[in-house]
Motif scaffolding. Structure first.
Motif, short mmCIF file in Angstrom:
data_model
loop_
_atom_site.label_atom_id
_atom_site.label_comp_id
_atom_site.label_asym_id
_atom_site.label_seq_id
_atom_site.Cartn_x
_atom_site.Cartn_y
_atom_site.Cartn_z
N LYS A 142 0.80 -1.22 0.00
CA LYS A 142 0.00 0.00 0.00
C LYS A 142 0.84 1.27 0.00
CE LYS A 142 -3.56 -2.72 0.51
NZ LYS A 142 -3.02 -4.02 0.21
N TRP A 143 2.01 1.22 0.62
CA TRP A 143 2.84 2.44 0.75
C TRP A 143 4.22 2.05 1.26
CZ3 TRP A 143 1.39 6.74 -1.48
CH2 TRP A 143 2.04 7.94 -1.20
N ASN A 144 5.08 3.05 1.37
CA ASN A 144 6.42 2.86 1.94
C ASN A 144 6.31 2.34 3.39
OD1 ASN A 144 7.67 4.20 -0.37
ND2 ASN A 144 6.82 6.07 0.50
N ALA A 161 1.28 -3.13 8.31
CA ALA A 161 0.94 -1.94 7.55
C ALA A 161 2.00 -0.86 7.74
CB ALA A 161 -0.43 -1.42 8.00
N PRO A 162 2.14 0.04 6.76
CA PRO A 162 3.10 1.13 6.88
C PRO A 162 2.91 1.97 8.15
CG PRO A 162 2.26 1.02 4.64
CD PRO A 162 1.44 0.06 5.47
N SER A 163 1.67 2.12 8.59
CA SER A 163 1.40 2.96 9.76
C SER A 163 1.81 2.30 11.07
CB SER A 163 -0.08 3.31 9.80
OG SER A 163 -0.86 2.14 9.84
N VAL A 164 2.14 1.00 11.06
CA VAL A 164 2.60 0.32 12.26
C VAL A 164 4.06 0.72 12.49
CG1 VAL A 164 3.05 -1.92 13.34
CG2 VAL A 164 0.99 -1.60 11.94
N GLN A 165 4.30 1.35 13.62
CA GLN A 165 5.65 1.80 13.95
C GLN A 165 6.52 0.60 14.32
OE1 GLN A 165 6.67 5.19 13.83
NE2 GLN A 165 4.70 5.28 12.79
#
Length: 177
Positions: A142-144, A161-165
């Motif tokens: 989905k993204w970087n 997911a990308p949003s997972v730090q």
């Protein structure tokens, strides 16, 4: 096919067999140096500092497919990451993670774990808005900063997911070490 069957080029253009990482826990990440998520490099390096001696390896695959946020050459990307974030983990040559020129490694990773883990509704909505107009299908990245976690046996056990730090998956990493 197993993860150890792949040979990839590093940021200096040298071939690296992923078989060299047998017996290690791998965190494989597609990255970009000009992305809003680029500060994740700091946490990735901190995880590497904490767990490299226990068998963690982070494999960084720059990708310029998302709004051209990794325009530099692979060697320039490696220099930027080392100077700005103090990265010591392996940075590879730029790859494509979606589309007809998808790197075989990423086709394999996506086939093993087609869905992201992580429920970050607001952050994921922002990523969706950022990628409007970019065609995505099924298991596409989905993204970087999508992250794949591989156990010591070479099995892809999770996709984040990308949003997972990076710090949010520290317990997952520790459980595999």
């Amino acid at each position: 096919m197993k993860i150890y069957d792949f040979v990839m080029k590093d940021a200096q253009g040298q071939e690296v067999s992923l078989g060299d990482y047998q017996g290690k826990v791998l965190l494989i990440v597609n990255t970009a140096t000009r992305c809003g998520l680029t500060p994740q490099y700091e946490e990735l390096q901190q995880l590497y500092d904490r767990y490299a001696d226990q068998g963690l390896e982070i494999l960084d695959f720059p990708c310029n497919q998302f709004r051209e946020q990794a325009p530099e050459s692979s060697s320039e990307i490696a220099q930027v990451c080392q100077m700005k974030f103090g990265t010591k983990f392996k940075i590879f040559d730029k790859v494509e993670v979606n589309g007809e020129n998808t790197a075989p490694l990423y086709a394999y990773l996506k086939s093993e774990k087609p869905e992201d883990r992580g429920n970050h509704v607001f952050k994921d909505l922002l990523l969706k808005l950022a990628s409007i107009g970019e065609k995505r299908e099924g298991s596409d990245i989905k993204w970087n900063f999508t992250k794949f976690l591989v156990n010591r046996e070479g099995e892809v056990v999770a996709r984040f997911a990308p949003s997972v730090q990076p710090f949010e998956i520290e317990n997952d990493i520790r459980a595999l070490l």
